[in-house]
Design a protein around this motif. Structure first.
Motif, PDB file in Angstrom:
ATOM      1  N   ARG A  20       0.844  -1.189   0.000  1.00  0.00           N
ATOM      2  CA  ARG A  20       0.000   0.000   0.000  1.00  0.00           C
ATOM      3  C   ARG A  20       0.883   1.244   0.000  1.00  0.00           C
ATOM      4  N   VAL A  21       0.519   2.206  -0.815  1.00  0.00           N
ATOM      5  CA  VAL A  21       1.245   3.466  -0.886  1.00  0.00           C
ATOM      6  C   VAL A  21       0.651   4.402   0.161  1.00  0.00           C
ATOM      7  N   ASN A  22       1.526   5.007   0.960  1.00  0.00           N
ATOM      8  CA  ASN A  22       1.106   5.973   1.961  1.00  0.00           C
ATOM      9  C   ASN A  22       1.251   7.356   1.329  1.00  0.00           C
ATOM     10  N   PRO A  23       0.143   7.980   0.879  1.00  0.00           N
ATOM     11  CA  PRO A  23       0.255   9.255   0.165  1.00  0.00           C
ATOM     12  C   PRO A  23       0.843  10.372   1.023  1.00  0.00           C
ATOM     13  N   GLU A  24       0.598  10.346   2.323  1.00  0.00           N
ATOM     14  CA  GLU A  24       1.163  11.372   3.204  1.00  0.00           C
ATOM     15  C   GLU A  24       2.689  11.276   3.242  1.00  0.00           C
ATOM     16  N   LYS A  25       3.174  10.054   3.307  1.00  0.00           N
ATOM     17  CA  LYS A  25       4.626   9.860   3.341  1.00  0.00           C
ATOM     18  C   LYS A  25       5.270  10.284   2.013  1.00  0.00           C
ATOM     19  N   VAL A  26       4.613   9.970   0.910  1.00  0.00           N
ATOM     20  CA  VAL A  26       5.119  10.369  -0.407  1.00  0.00           C
ATOM     21  C   VAL A  26       5.135  11.896  -0.511  1.00  0.00           C
ATOM     22  N   ASP A  63       5.236  14.116   1.945  1.00  0.00           N
ATOM     23  CA  ASP A  63       6.270  14.651   2.835  1.00  0.00           C
ATOM     24  C   ASP A  63       7.656  14.529   2.210  1.00  0.00           C
TER      25      ASP A  63
END
Length: 101
Positions: free
Chosen positions: A76-82, A84
């Motif tokens: 799963r891609v964590n959009p918040e981490k990307v 940031d």
């Protein structure tokens, strides 16, 4: 427009070769017993290069784990981490540029 003949000759290849031979004969040659001292920093850099040579550029176990997670549909891609990460890279890029008045 004719360009031929408008340049001056600076000698022929034989002259250059002879000059190069004279120059190399005038230079002192290194003795077999020559000693080179390396600074402590240069010595440390050589040690670090040797250490890094043994470290793989890619963590094969991590790559394999990610491949399997993608295949299984667990990745799963964590959009918040990307987001940031993108913002931080832009900040670093802007800080490295010279200031304009």
């Amino acid at each position: 427009m004719k360009i031929e003949g408008s340049y001056k000759s600076v000698g022929n290849a034989g002259d250059v070769k002879a000059r190069g031979t004279r120059e190399s004969a005038a230079k002192p040659s290194a003795d077999a017993g020559s000693k080179v001292d390396v600074s402590p920093l240069a010595s440390r850099l050589q040690q670090l290069e040797g250490t890094l040579a043994g470290v793989p550029e890619v963590d094969a176990a991590k790559v394999s784990e990610l491949k399997q997670a993608i295949s299984d549909g667990r990745f799963r891609v964590n959009p918040e981490k990307v987001a940031d990460g993108l913002i931080e890279s832009v900040r670093q890029m802007l800080q490295s540029q010279p200031r304009q008045a």
